[in-house]
Design an enzyme around this catalytic site. Structure first.
Site, PDB file in Angstrom:
ATOM      1  N   GLU A  99      66.549 -60.980  11.734  1.00 19.68           N
ATOM      2  CA  GLU A  99      68.116 -60.878  10.968  1.00 19.68           C
ATOM      3  C   GLU A  99      68.155 -61.149   9.581  1.00 19.68           C
ATOM      4  O   GLU A  99      68.819 -60.791   8.862  1.00 19.68           O
ATOM      5  CB  GLU A  99      68.902 -62.232  11.458  1.00 19.68           C
ATOM      6  CG  GLU A  99      69.273 -61.811  13.175  1.00 19.68           C
ATOM      7  CD  GLU A  99      70.320 -60.704  13.159  1.00 19.68           C
ATOM      8  OE1 GLU A  99      71.437 -61.088  12.323  1.00 19.68           O
ATOM      9  OE2 GLU A  99      70.238 -59.822  14.014  1.00 19.68           O
ATOM     10  N   GLY A 100      66.676 -61.427   9.250  1.00 22.37           N
ATOM     11  CA  GLY A 100      66.626 -61.502   7.840  1.00 22.37           C
ATOM     12  C   GLY A 100      66.970 -63.045   7.437  1.00 22.37           C
ATOM     13  O   GLY A 100      66.626 -63.309   6.060  1.00 22.37           O
TER      14      GLY A 100
END
Length: 245
Positions: A99-100
């Site tokens: 997802e970062g």
């Protein structure tokens, strides 16, 4: 509370989600329009980062959650009582990488598009009112079957939107939006999707296939949002101590 007892409780508590979905359908289907669906429903293949909130009857859904809490034998959650096995924990870490959010100073305070940082972890920022969500382009709204002006309320380490959070908060009796509560919510999403069962037997590829319906950043998602490669996922998962058969 032992892991076995936690997951046994989860199995029973699935009734809460079913009842809530039925309620929402009776109110015009707003929950179905905002929360993940099983299989390839309107939102089933989308990343929480790309799910949108349109006009949503928040008072109605909050009331329905309150009603469910009094009628369904749900588990009382405490951070000290929640646990996951090593494979699930490793997979949760992998999701944050995909997802970062893992790259943020505090992944649990991330809001979609990184324009706002959660200040109050007493609840989801779209519930406390400190953040109203991130407006999305007309094209993204149209792709979701919504009119212009829709927003994403994806927040936290796992980018969970407000309606999904409200459902899980009620189901698990989560006390806040803190790290332990977010971890518990994400672990339950894995269980609901069938990914936990695959992780239990060391089937990483199978778990990824199941979970990609929830997080489009995982490989194999059909949402077309540039999911990470299986090579990357395997490396992260192993680095977090996850095992395979």
């Amino acid at each position: 509370m032992s892991r076995a007892r936690v997951f046994a409780s989860f199995a029973v508590l699935g009734l809460a989600a079913v009842a809530l979905a039925a309620y929402a359908r009776g109110q015009g289907g707003s929950e179905a329009a905002d929360a993940p669906a099983d299989g390839l429903g309107a939102w089933g293949s989308f990343n929480p980062s790309a799910w949108f909130d349109g006009a949503f009857p928040i008072d109605d859904i909050t009331q329905s959650i309150s009603d469910l809490g009094s009628e369904v034998d749900t588990m009382t959650y405490t951070p000290s009582g929640f646990s996951v096995d090593a494979n699930v924990g490793a997979f949760l870490g992998t999701i944050k990488q995909c997802e970062g959010t893992a790259n943020a100073p505090d992944p649990y305070r991330v809001c979609y598009a990184y324009r706002h940082t959660v200040q109050d972890l007493s609840d989801h920022p779209a519930v406390t009112g400190e953040w109203r969500g991130e407006p999305l382009s007309a094209a993204m709204c149209a792709n979701a079957g919504l009119g212009p002006g829709c927003v994403s309320t994806a927040a936290g380490a796992y980018q969970i939107i407000r309606p999904t959070w409200l459902r899980l908060k009620a189901k698990l009796r989560l006390p806040d939006f803190g790290p332990a509560s977010q971890d518990a919510a994400a672990a339950e999403l894995l269980r609901e999707r069938g990914a936990t069962a695959r992780l239990a037997v060391g089937d990483l590829a199978g778990a990824v296939r199941k979970a990609s319906a929830e997080w489009a950043s995982l490989p194999g998602s059909t949402a077309g949002q540039g999911g990470k490669s299986m090579t990357q996922v395997s490396a992260w998962y192993g680095g977090f101590g996850g095992g395979t058969a």
